[in-house]
Motif scaffolding. Structure first.
Motif: not given
Lengths: 324, 418
Positions: A57-66, B282-289, B291-299
């Protein structure tokens, strides 16, 4: 360094880094920190099992948190400071903002958008879903109406700018007016109604989304309920409104709220069509006007959007918890 | 219950007609811009795109070289073809004045004479323009525009022009022809479709650079979040630990956090750590933004995988890491594809994040920013360029959309129907 090379390197670095992290951290956990010992086998495996989820979970949680949790706090904090960011002014940005007419117009327009766009998109989506349900070429029709989903808001704005163009030889609206002998108008400059002409664009895009989901929901309705209604002599309209719609009400609400959330985020259309002129500003575009110029004000607007979204967020979380 | 068959067929007719109507309504805006992007830029403003299949009538002016003029009796004559040596076309009208380029029909002569008019007893000299069948004698009206009588026998030829349908002209002048005369005519030019608009934006308007920039932003921003999210989704779906429920709820909550909130704090943060406005940012930003949908869909997808497979693999001694890479990841392909399409379309079409996290200059503009901030301003009325630019930016998402629609629909359903 050229951006392409940089991009390839980033993919390699990102993907390689992720794989190396996940593989390496698991290896370290199993072989170094908690190696299974002959005498004490179970204990170490259990300890590793407790730690492992957090490695995953760490990388995802870190990115989400940040990138998502921190900004909620960070934005609110920043919105309490003045333009330069060096003076604490408490809710000064908010009070200042609410006293300005520009903000009130944006808030009012946004209210109109939230009222109209989800309703219209859901309505058209449901209409198309129902009409195409038993149609032979229904899938082709659906995929054509779904198509605007792939188009960027900027691209869609350009497409509609063309439709709204002033010249009757370019804009189809004014061509129709011309045909009936009316003088050309610029739909984007008609006070109040221009908001609705902008909403048309988002409705045009989002109807496909509503249609796809509602169409699947309609298919999921048990056949027997409809057959029973037919046997009881219900006409097609009764079947639709009294049998089908109540059964997919939950899905309709989900579609409605999803589009509502989207409406509160889309600044592209207003930005590309009118630039917020002619009283068409909405909150997201109003925020972009202040971005780079007055961060205090910009974050205050963003936080107002967040507060509007909050009820939906809470409702979503409660729904999700119910299912777990 | 009676007459149900008849009802059905009339109802299905109405259904078909309304769907046709709705589909047309949805398609027309896009088709209009698509057709226009292939049209000649002058023709776009001459006629509407829905009549673009038909020839365009427009007025032309030519100035043939006066060198070939000959003297015939007391007049000077210049002949030739208004379409030039190699050109062809059909003249539908012509004239000798810029104000009236279509005064005469092909096969006629239009001529300007000097005549005497009787202005209430006073004789005055005036110029009048008459048109008459070529080769015949001119016929003069009895009076001029002001109602004064024309004394026709005093007429002296000033200049005359005859043009026939294929463009052959005869220019006659009472004086020596020293300068090139101006001939005006109206002709139909055939519909002009081609790739010239596309060629122009890609070669001279820097759209090619913007295209590459978009691609550069999109691909890493699609791949990296998938990888990170897949591991997290597996943990949330198949591993038991304290706080799992809370984390899932958090992901669901973060799904709706408005991006606007993230812009200022993150840009400040990027500036502080030295990333600034750049592709890395911008890569980091898009990755962060994303993630919620990615985690939600995949889970959601992974939870639905059959428990037996995963448990029997674990019984056989597979570690979580092996179960994930060997079993869960391959089985989750449909969900991975769904999210990849979402993220691809979202990052490709994004304007907000690109405006904030990339520097605003011609080297780093992505296509959406290029269109919204540059072309709409500098090329505001140039629909040929704008429409071609729009379709360059739309083409790739459309291809992806039609090729992978199945996965997109599946993803939408997984993401929204709970």
């Amino acid at each position: 360094m050229s951006p392409i090379l940089q991009g390839i390197l980033t993919i390699a670095f990102g993907v390689g880094g992720c794989v190396a992290y996940f593989y390496g951290s698991n290896w370290v956990l199993d072989k170094v920190i908690f190696p299974p010992k002959p005498d004490d086998n179970g204990r170490n495996i259990n300890r590793a099992t407790i730690v492992r989820p957090w490695l995953f979970l760490f990388p995802a949680m870190f990115a989400l948190g940040l990138y998502l949790v921190y900004p909620v706090v960070g934005s609110f904090y920043r919105s309490l400071f003045n333009r330069a960011g060096d003076e604490f002014i408490a809710f000064g940005n908010y009070t200042q903002m609410f006293s300005e007419e520009g903000f009130r117009i944006a808030l009012f327009n946004n209210f109109l958008w939230v009222l109209v766009v989800p309703a219209a998109a859901t309505f058209f989506g449901l209409l198309v879903a129902q009409l195409t349900d038993k149609l032979k070429w229904g899938n082709i029709a659906k995929s054509l109406i779904f198509m605007p989903m792939a188009i960027s808001f900027v691209g869609a704005s350009l497409i509609w700018k063309f439709v709204y163009a002033n010249d009757p030889d370019i804009g189809i609206i004014n061509a129709l007016r011309d045909f009936f002998g009316a003088a050309p108008v610029d739909p984007l400059q008609i006070p109040f109604w221009n908001n609705f002409f902008l909403m048309v664009i988002l409705i045009w895009i989002q109807t496909g989304f509503a249609m796809v989901i509602l169409s699947a929901a309609l298919r999921g309705i048990p056949e027997e309920t409809i057959e029973a209604a037919i046997i009881d002599g219900a006409n097609p309209f009764q079947i639709f409104f009294k049998i089908k719609v109540p059964q997919i009400m939950g899905t309709i609400v989900v579609v409605w709220t999803t589009i509502t959330i989207l409406v509160l985020k889309v600044f592209d259309i207003v930005y590309a069509m009118t630039g917020g002129n002619f009283d068409t500003e909405i909150l997201p575009s109003y925020m972009m006007d202040y971005m780079f110029r007055d961060d205090g004000r910009a974050t205050a607007v963003a936080f107002v959007i967040m507060i509007i979204v909050l009820p939906v967020m809470i409702w979503n979380i409660r729904q999700a918890r119910k299912e777990m | 219950m009676d007459n149900i068959a008849g009802q059905k067929s009339s109802l299905s007719l109405v259904t078909n007609a309304s769907v046709v109507f709705l589909v047309l309504l949805w398609l027309i805006p896009t088709v209009g811009l698509l057709v226009s992007s292939f049209r000649d830029r002058d023709q776009i403003s001459e006629t509407s795109w829905w009549t673009s299949m038909f020839p365009v009538e427009s007025a032309f002016r030519v100035q043939p070289d006066a060198g070939g003029a000959t003297q015939e009796g007391d007049v000077f004559v210049l002949t030739g073809n208004v379409f030039g040596e190699d050109g062809s076309g059909t003249v539908s009208a012509f004239g000798i004045a810029a104000r009236t380029p279509g005064a005469a029909a092909p096969g006629q002569t239009i001529a300007r004479f000097r005549v005497d008019v009787d202005k209430a007893g006073e004789i005055d000299n005036e110029r009048i323009v008459v048109s008459y069948p070529a080769g015949e004698a001119p016929t003069f009206p009895a009076t001029d525009d002001d109602g004064n009588a024309i004394l026709a026998d005093t007429a002296v030829l000033d200049r005359s022009l005859s043009i026939v349908g294929n463009g052959d002209f005869t220019w006659t002048s009472g004086k020596e022809i020293s300068r090139a005369p101006s001939l005006y005519f109206i002709a139909e030019s055939p519909p002009d479709f081609g790739l010239q608009n596309y060629r122009q934006i890609l070669t001279s308007d820097n759209m090619d650079r913007a295209f590459i920039n978009t691609l550069t932003v999109t691909i890493p921003a699609t791949i990296i979040p998938i990888l990170i999210a897949a591991f997290a989704a597996y943990a949330l779906a198949w591993m038991d630990f304290k706080g799992r429920g809370f984390l899932i709820a958090m992901v669901v909550g973060l799904l709706v956090v408005p991006l606007q909130l993230a812009l200022v704090p993150l840009l400040t943060l990027h500036n502080q750590v030295g990333i600034g406005q750049s592709f890395v940012g911008i890569w980091l930003a898009h990755t962060g933004f994303g993630l919620p949908l990615a985690i939600y869909l995949l889970r959601n997808y992974m939870v639905g995988l059959p428990r037996d497979i995963i448990e029997s693999a674990k019984v056989d001694g597979a570690t979580d890491f092996q179960v994930f890479t060997r079993i869960v990841l391959p089985l989750s392909f449909p969900a991975l594809a769904s999210f990849a399409i979402f993220q691809f379309l979202w990052t490709w079409n994004d304007l907000l994040v690109a405006k904030v996290f990339l520097p605003s200059n011609a080297e780093s503009w992505v296509m959406t920013v290029k269109i919204a901030d540059d072309l709409l301003g500098s090329r505001g009325g140039d629909w040929g360029i704008l429409s071609a630019a729009a379709f360059v930016s739309i083409a790739v998402p459309l291809v992806v959309f039609f090729a992978m629609q199945k996965y997109l629909v599946r993803g939408l359903l997984a993401g929204s129907v709970k």
